[in-house]
Design a protein around this motif. Structure first.
Motif, short mmCIF file in Angstrom:
data_model
loop_
_atom_site.label_atom_id
_atom_site.label_comp_id
_atom_site.label_asym_id
_atom_site.label_seq_id
_atom_site.Cartn_x
_atom_site.Cartn_y
_atom_site.Cartn_z
N GLU A 109 174.78 61.34 -22.51
CA GLU A 109 173.59 60.59 -22.27
C GLU A 109 173.81 59.34 -23.28
O GLU A 109 174.28 59.31 -24.36
CB GLU A 109 172.50 61.45 -23.21
N VAL A 110 173.51 58.12 -22.60
CA VAL A 110 173.75 56.86 -23.16
C VAL A 110 172.49 56.07 -23.27
O VAL A 110 171.78 56.35 -22.50
CB VAL A 110 175.07 56.03 -22.44
N ILE A 111 172.40 55.15 -24.17
CA ILE A 111 171.32 54.19 -24.23
C ILE A 111 171.83 52.83 -23.81
O ILE A 111 172.73 52.29 -24.60
CB ILE A 111 170.64 54.20 -25.53
N GLU A 112 171.51 52.27 -22.74
CA GLU A 112 172.05 51.04 -22.27
C GLU A 112 171.09 50.02 -22.20
O GLU A 112 169.92 50.11 -21.51
CB GLU A 112 172.88 51.31 -21.06
N GLY A 113 171.03 48.97 -22.71
CA GLY A 113 170.26 47.86 -22.76
C GLY A 113 170.44 46.54 -23.49
O GLY A 113 171.61 46.45 -24.18
N GLU A 114 169.58 45.52 -23.30
CA GLU A 114 169.91 44.19 -24.15
C GLU A 114 169.23 44.44 -25.47
O GLU A 114 168.26 44.91 -25.72
CB GLU A 114 169.27 43.29 -23.36
N VAL A 115 170.09 43.84 -26.35
CA VAL A 115 169.54 44.10 -27.92
C VAL A 115 168.61 42.73 -28.25
O VAL A 115 168.94 41.67 -27.93
CB VAL A 115 170.78 43.92 -28.98
N VAL A 116 167.38 43.25 -28.58
CA VAL A 116 166.14 42.12 -28.77
C VAL A 116 166.50 41.53 -30.00
O VAL A 116 166.34 40.61 -30.48
CB VAL A 116 164.81 42.60 -28.43
N GLU A 117 166.26 42.63 -31.14
CA GLU A 117 166.31 42.38 -32.71
C GLU A 117 166.97 43.60 -33.40
O GLU A 117 167.03 44.55 -33.12
CB GLU A 117 164.76 42.30 -32.85
N VAL A 118 167.51 43.13 -34.37
CA VAL A 118 168.15 44.22 -35.32
C VAL A 118 167.68 43.77 -36.93
O VAL A 118 167.86 42.71 -37.34
CB VAL A 118 169.68 43.84 -35.39
N GLN A 119 166.86 44.85 -37.26
CA GLN A 119 166.61 44.72 -38.49
C GLN A 119 167.12 45.80 -39.50
O GLN A 119 167.19 46.84 -39.21
CB GLN A 119 164.85 44.89 -38.73
N ILE A 120 167.88 45.26 -40.78
CA ILE A 120 168.51 46.08 -41.51
C ILE A 120 167.78 45.83 -42.96
O ILE A 120 167.68 44.70 -43.55
CB ILE A 120 170.04 45.63 -41.53
N ASP A 121 167.43 46.84 -43.41
CA ASP A 121 166.50 47.22 -44.76
C ASP A 121 167.59 47.36 -45.87
O ASP A 121 168.12 48.60 -45.83
CB ASP A 121 165.27 48.21 -44.59
N ARG A 122 167.87 46.45 -46.76
CA ARG A 122 169.03 46.74 -47.61
C ARG A 122 168.35 47.25 -48.99
O ARG A 122 167.27 46.57 -49.42
CB ARG A 122 169.94 45.74 -47.98
N PRO A 123 168.77 48.16 -49.62
CA PRO A 123 167.99 48.74 -50.79
C PRO A 123 168.22 47.59 -52.10
O PRO A 123 169.20 46.95 -51.95
CB PRO A 123 168.62 49.89 -51.33
N ALA A 124 167.18 47.46 -53.04
CA ALA A 124 167.29 46.56 -54.04
C ALA A 124 168.40 46.74 -54.90
O ALA A 124 169.12 45.90 -55.43
CB ALA A 124 165.91 46.64 -54.63
N LEU A 136 175.22 52.73 -25.91
CA LEU A 136 175.20 53.55 -27.24
C LEU A 136 175.35 55.08 -26.69
O LEU A 136 174.40 55.55 -26.21
CB LEU A 136 173.96 53.44 -27.95
N ASP A 137 176.38 55.70 -27.23
CA ASP A 137 176.79 57.03 -26.82
C ASP A 137 175.86 58.00 -27.74
O ASP A 137 175.99 57.80 -28.92
CB ASP A 137 178.25 57.43 -26.93
N LYS A 138 174.74 58.77 -27.30
CA LYS A 138 174.07 59.35 -28.26
C LYS A 138 174.80 60.47 -28.87
O LYS A 138 174.43 60.94 -30.03
CB LYS A 138 172.89 60.04 -27.39
N ALA A 139 175.84 61.05 -28.49
CA ALA A 139 176.48 62.22 -28.91
C ALA A 139 177.37 61.78 -30.00
O ALA A 139 177.26 62.50 -31.17
CB ALA A 139 177.29 63.02 -27.84
N THR A 140 178.13 60.83 -29.64
CA THR A 140 178.98 60.57 -30.84
C THR A 140 178.51 59.25 -31.49
O THR A 140 179.42 59.09 -32.73
CB THR A 140 180.38 60.02 -30.05
N GLY A 141 177.63 58.44 -31.09
CA GLY A 141 177.30 57.27 -31.80
C GLY A 141 178.20 56.08 -31.54
O GLY A 141 177.97 55.11 -32.15
N LYS A 142 178.98 56.19 -30.52
CA LYS A 142 179.92 55.24 -30.22
C LYS A 142 179.27 53.96 -29.60
O LYS A 142 178.39 54.35 -28.63
CB LYS A 142 180.92 55.76 -29.53
N ILE A 143 179.66 52.81 -30.12
CA ILE A 143 178.75 51.58 -29.63
C ILE A 143 179.79 50.66 -28.50
O ILE A 143 181.15 50.36 -29.03
CB ILE A 143 178.19 50.60 -30.45
N SER A 144 179.62 50.61 -27.54
CA SER A 144 180.33 49.62 -26.67
C SER A 144 179.83 48.45 -25.94
O SER A 144 178.84 48.33 -25.72
CB SER A 144 180.71 50.22 -25.17
N LYS A 145 180.23 47.22 -26.41
CA LYS A 145 179.57 45.77 -26.10
C LYS A 145 180.06 45.63 -24.71
O LYS A 145 181.11 45.34 -24.42
CB LYS A 145 180.22 44.82 -26.99
#
Length: 467
Positions: free
Chosen positions: A132-147, A192-201
Motif C-alpha cells: 500500500e502506497v500513498i502517492e500524490g503531490e505535496v501541498v504543505e509540510v508543517q513541522i512543530d518543533r518543541p520549544a 510513501l510506502d505505508k509498511a516501511t515508511g520509505k519515501i520515493s521522490k
C-alpha cells in the motif's frame, strides 16, 4: 566559492575508467537480428554476432535452460567482446555472471562449490508483492518543533493531493526525518510506502514549473497523480538464487554479501530454498529468470569441473552457459588425453559452437577509430593507416595499447593530433611479442637458465614463440 568546489568533487566521482571493452554497448544487431557493419562498439564478426543474437533471443524468452555455447577462435578475435555485448543487450534485470576458468582453483572452497555458486549467481528470481502506497503531490509540510530540546519529539502535518482529493496526514519523528533526508518540499510528487515508511521522490509537479527562474538539469517534472491517494501497487524485486542462499546460510544475513564472506553453503539450505521458490512459482508470487554464466579461458578447467558441468546442465534450474577459449587441439587438464579446445568430447557434444574469424584490415581500422574516440585521442589519417598495418602484422591488442602511449608522446612535443612520428617513437620503445622473441633468440646465451632455441630468421622465431 565553497559550493563550486563541492560540485566539482561530486562530478569527479562519476568519471569511469576506460577499460578494454568499455566501448561495447551491445551486439550491434537490428530488429531482425541482422548485424550492422559498425554499431554499439562492435565491428566485423558478422556471423558470430548473428549467432549470438539468436542465443540472446532464446535467453530473453526464458523458456529454455541448460543450453551451452562455446565461442572459439584465435586470440584477439573478439570472443570476450561478444560476451560483453550479450551482457549489455540483456539489460540489468537478467543476471549475467562472469568468471575466468582459473578462478575456480584460487578460491578458498572446493571446485564444485565455486561452480555451483557461479551457476546460482546466474539464475534470477523475480519476486512480486503488493504494498500500500500513498502517492500524490505535496501541498504543505508543517513541522512543530518543541520549544525545549528535551524529551518531546517532533510532530507535524503533511498535506497531499491528487487531481480528485486532498488529505492531511499526521507525521511522527521518523517520517519527518525521512522527509528532511529526501529534501521534500511543497510541489514535489512523492510515493510513501505505508509498511516501511520509505519515501520515493518521483519529481516536481508541472503546475509548479514556474516557481523558479532557473532549475538544474536533474529536475524532473511529472503530472499530478489521479484518483485516490492510497493505492495498492505491485512491487517487483529481482534477486539471484546465490543472494538468497547467502542470506539464509549466514548469521549476519545479507551483510555477508558485502563482506564477501560467503564460504561453502550446505546442500540442505539450497534444497530448502529451491523448494520455497518452487512454491512461490506455483502461487504466482515469483518467476525464475534464467541468466547467463560466462566462463572465459574454459580450457583451464580440469576433468572434474567438466564432469560437474555435464551434470549441472541437465538441471531445470540451470542458466545458459557461455564458454570461450582460444586453444586448438590440446590436453584436457587432469588427464593425458588430447581433445579439441581442451574440452572432453562428451561436453563438446552438448555445445553450440560459434567460431570467430581474424579481423580484416578495414575492421582493424574501424576498431582503432572507435578506441581513439573512446580514449579521447585525435589522430591523423596517416597515423591511423600505420597503426592499422601494425595491428595486422603484430596483434590488434598491441596496436590498441599504442594509442594512449602515442597520445602521451604527442603531448610531450606539445602537439594536439597524433602523427606518424608519435607512432614510430612508441613502436620503437615498446616491443610486440614477435620482436621480443627475436631479441631473446639473439641474446639467449646472456640470459639465466635459458634453453637454446634454434631459430633461423623471423618466421622461425615466430614459430618458436607459438611452440
Amino acid at each position: 566559492m565553497a559550493e563550486l568546489k563541492l560540485s566539482e568533487s561530486r562530478d569527479l566521482t562519476r568519471v569511469e575508467r576506460i577499460g578494454a571493452h568499455s566501448h561495447i554497448r551491445g551486439l550491434g544487431l537490428d530488429s531482425s537480428l541482422e548485424p550492422r557493419a559498425v554499431s554499439e562498439g562492435m565491428v566485423g564478426q558478422t556471423k558470430a554476432r548473428k549467432a549470438a543474437g539468436v542465443i540472446l533471443q532464446m535467453i530473453k524468452e526464458g523458456k529454455i535452460a541448460g543450453r551451452a555455447i562455446l565461442i572459439a577462435g584465435q586470440p584477439g578475435t573478439g570472443k570476450t567482446a561478444i560476451a560483453m555485448g550479450m551482457a549489455k543487450s540483456l539489460g540489468l534485470e537478467t543476471p549475467f555472471a562472469m568468471i575466468a576458468g582459473s578462478e575456480i582453483f584460487s578460491l578458498e572452497m572446493s571446485k564444485t562449490e565455486a561452480l555451483t555458486q557461479s551457476f546460482r549467481k546466474a539464475i534470477g528470481v523475480r519476486i512480486k508483492e503488493e504494498t500500500e502506497v500513498i502517492e500524490g503531490e505535496v501541498v504543505e509540510v508543517q513541522i512543530d518543533r518543541p520549544a525545549s530540546s528535551g524529551v518531546a519529539a517532533k510532530s507535524g502535518k503533511l498535506t497531499m493531493k491528487t487531481t480528485d482529493m486532498e488529505t492531511v496526514y499526521d507525521m511522527g519523528a521518523k517520517l519527518i526525518e525521512s522527509l528532511n533526508k529526501e529534501k521534500v518540499q511543497s510541489g514535489d510528487v512523492i510515493a510513501l510506502d505505508k509498511a516501511t515508511g520509505k519515501i520515493s521522490k518521483l519529481g516536481r509537479s508541472f503546475s509548479r514549473s514556474r516557481d523558479y527562474d532557473a532549475m538544474g538539469a536533474q529536475t524532473k517534472f511529472v503530472q499530478c497523480p489521479e484518483g485516490e491517494l492510497q493505492k495498492r501497487k505491485e512491487v517487483v524485486h529481482c534477486v539471484t538464487l546465490h543472494e538468497i542462499d547467502v542470506i539464509n546460510s549466514r548469521t549476519q544475513g545479507f551483510l555477508a554479501l558485502f563482506t564477501g564472506d560467503t564460504g561453502e553453503i550446505r546442500s540442505e539450505v539450497r534444497e530448502q530454498i529451491d523448494t520455497k521458490v518452487a512454491e512461490w512459482r506455483e502461487e504466482g508470487k515469483a518467476e525464475i529468470v534464467p541468466g547467463v554464466l560466462f566462463i572465459d579461458e574454459v580450457h583451464m578447467l580440469d576433468i572434474e569441473c567438466f564432469s560437474f558441468l555435464n551434470r549441472a546442465l541437465e538441471n531445470e534450474m540451470s542458466p545458459i552457459l557461455v564458454v570461450a577459449t582460444n586453444r586448438g587441439v590440446t590436453t584436457i587438464r587432469g588427464t593425458n588425453q588430447k581433445s579439441p579446445h581442451g574440452i572432453p568430447i562428451d561436453l563438446l557434444d552438448r555445445l553450440l559452437i560459434i567460431s570467430t574469424q581474424p579481423y580484416t584490415d578495414e575492421d582493424i581500422r574501424k576498431i582503432l577509430e572507435i578506441r581513439c574516440q573512446e580514449e579521447g585521442v585525435e589522430m591523423n589519417e596517416e597515423a591511423k593507416q600505420l597503426l592499422t598495418l601494425i595491428g595486422r602484422d603484430t596483434s590488434l591488442r598491441y596496436a590498441i595499447h599504442l594509442i594512449t602511449a602515442a597520445a602521451l608522446s604527442c603531448q610531450k612535443r606539445k602537439g594536439k593530433v597524433v602523427e606518424i612520428e608519435d607512432i614510430n617513437r612508441v613502436y620503437r620503445l615498446f616491443l610486440d611479442a614477435r620482436r621480443s622473441m627475436q631479441y631473446l633468440v639473439e641474446y639467449q646465451s646472456q640470459y639465466m637458465f635459458s634453453e637454446p632455441i634454434e631459430a633461423d630468421g623471423e618466421e622461425d622465431g615466430h614459430d618458436a614463440m607459438q611452440t
